[in-house]
Enzyme design. Structure first.
Site, PDB file in Angstrom:
ATOM      1  N   ARG A  26       4.906  -1.904   7.501  1.00 51.40           N
ATOM      2  CA  ARG A  26       4.444  -3.484   7.554  1.00 51.40           C
ATOM      3  C   ARG A  26       4.119  -3.813   6.354  1.00 51.40           C
ATOM      4  O   ARG A  26       3.111  -3.453   5.598  1.00 51.40           O
ATOM      5  CB  ARG A  26       3.322  -3.444   8.498  1.00 51.40           C
ATOM      6  CG  ARG A  26       2.916  -4.914   8.938  1.00 51.40           C
ATOM      7  CD  ARG A  26       1.698  -5.040   9.879  1.00 51.40           C
ATOM      8  NE  ARG A  26       1.142  -6.383  10.068  1.00 51.40           N
ATOM      9  CZ  ARG A  26       0.431  -7.026   9.509  1.00 51.40           C
ATOM     10  NH1 ARG A  26      -0.204  -6.423   8.530  1.00 51.40           N
ATOM     11  NH2 ARG A  26       0.226  -8.327   9.908  1.00 51.40           N
ATOM     12  N   LYS A  77      -3.433  -3.796   0.240  1.00 55.43           N
ATOM     13  CA  LYS A  77      -4.795  -3.591   0.818  1.00 55.43           C
ATOM     14  C   LYS A  77      -5.944  -3.140  -0.591  1.00 55.43           C
ATOM     15  O   LYS A  77      -5.439  -2.447  -1.457  1.00 55.43           O
ATOM     16  CB  LYS A  77      -4.742  -2.623   1.738  1.00 55.43           C
ATOM     17  CG  LYS A  77      -4.207  -3.309   2.997  1.00 55.43           C
ATOM     18  CD  LYS A  77      -4.519  -2.613   4.082  1.00 55.43           C
ATOM     19  CE  LYS A  77      -3.954  -3.390   5.540  1.00 55.43           C
ATOM     20  NZ  LYS A  77      -4.292  -2.459   6.900  1.00 55.43           N
TER      21      LYS A  77
END
Length: 287
Positions: free
Chosen positions: A265, A231
């Site tokens: 995840r 991210k």
């Protein structure tokens, strides 16, 4: 650092009669059936590509596969329910047929998509909106009696960047989970996982504060999923793009494990599985 066992944290999930035990952290591999997910290398364009990705991730040790057909990156284009279903269902059916042992999570905030995917053989619903974008989602999950991953987000993928404002980000996210979990319990939902929603309606400062205080969510006695893979919160500090953020992802995943994360995840399963093994080697086993 060992997990805090003072609280009676839930450590099992019922996935279609198969019990998943979370005493050892699990790795969830991401399969994006989208043309515009933020990490280009994660995009699969057809069922064959998705099936090959599933095979690779399962071989590398993924405990779950998270399949999404709606891009939730900031500012992503909205698509219809039908288009989401058209992308998603052939992949779910193919993985169920070829890898019947695989535990499949469906990344959707739409109850109609959740219902169809579970009927096609999936096991878990992963809702980025925590039921806020579809009033029928909680009732659908209660009817299906499947595990439900409830993420924190404000607004929609199209508007969330403008809503990253908090007085106390941890307190607000914690209260959100407490209130919505109470509603789910009242409706008969037993298996709930929480996801703080790193990067969703949160600045990098907010995301790092949540990660640094992740252990405080233990008071909810619920499994915690952490999704920081590649991210912007990583490469805005380290430089480069999502393609350069694997090392940073591994560092943050390891920090998350030390603070009580139960599920990672990730786009890169092999590296996450290694992180779990190495973290276990230096962490006393839970009683």
């Amino acid at each position: 650092m060992a997990k805090d066992t003072f609280f009676n944290k839930k450590t099992t999930l019922n996935t279609r009669g198969k019990l998943m035990v979370l005493r050892v952290p699990k790795v969830m591999g991401i399969i994006n059936i989208t043309p515009d997910s933020f990490y280009q290398a994660s995009r699969t364009q057809n069922t064959g590509d998705a099936l090959a990705q599933a095979e690779k991730m399962l071989a590398e040790g993924a405990d779950l596969l998270d399949i999404g057909a709606y891009s939730s990156r900031p500012g992503a284009a909205d698509i219809s329910v039908q288009e989401e279903l058209d992308r998603l269902l052939p992949v779910v059916e193919a993985i169920v047929k070829n890898y019947p042992q695989a535990i499949l999570s469906i990344d959707t905030f739409r109850s109609a998509v959740a219902l169809a995917a579970i009927k096609a053989g999936a096991h878990i619903i992963n809702d980025i909106s925590g039921g806020q974008l579809d009033d029928e989602m909680f009732a659908t999950v209660a009817k299906l009696q499947v595990p439900y991953i409830m993420m924190h987000m404000k607004g929609t993928p199209q508007s969330m960047v403008q809503q990253a404002s908090y007085t106390d980000v941890l307190a607000e996210v914690f209260d959100y989970f407490a209130e919505r979990y109470y509603r789910l319990r009242e409706m008969g939902v037993h298996d709930v996982i929480i996801d703080p929603g790193f990067g969703f309606a949160k600045t990098h400062v907010h995301s790092y504060e949540l990660l640094s205080r992740l252990q405080e969510f233990e008071r909810l006695e619920l499994p915690v999923l952490v999704g920081v893979s590649r991210k912007r919160m990583i490469y805005n500090l380290t430089g480069g793009t999502a393609a350069d953020a694997l090392n940073g992802t591994t560092v943050l995943n390891t920090i998350a494990l030390s603070k009580g994360a139960d599920i990672l995840r990730v786009h890169d399963v092999k590296e996450a599985v290694e992180a779990v093994k190495l973290w276990q080697a230096v962490s006393p086993p839970a009683p």
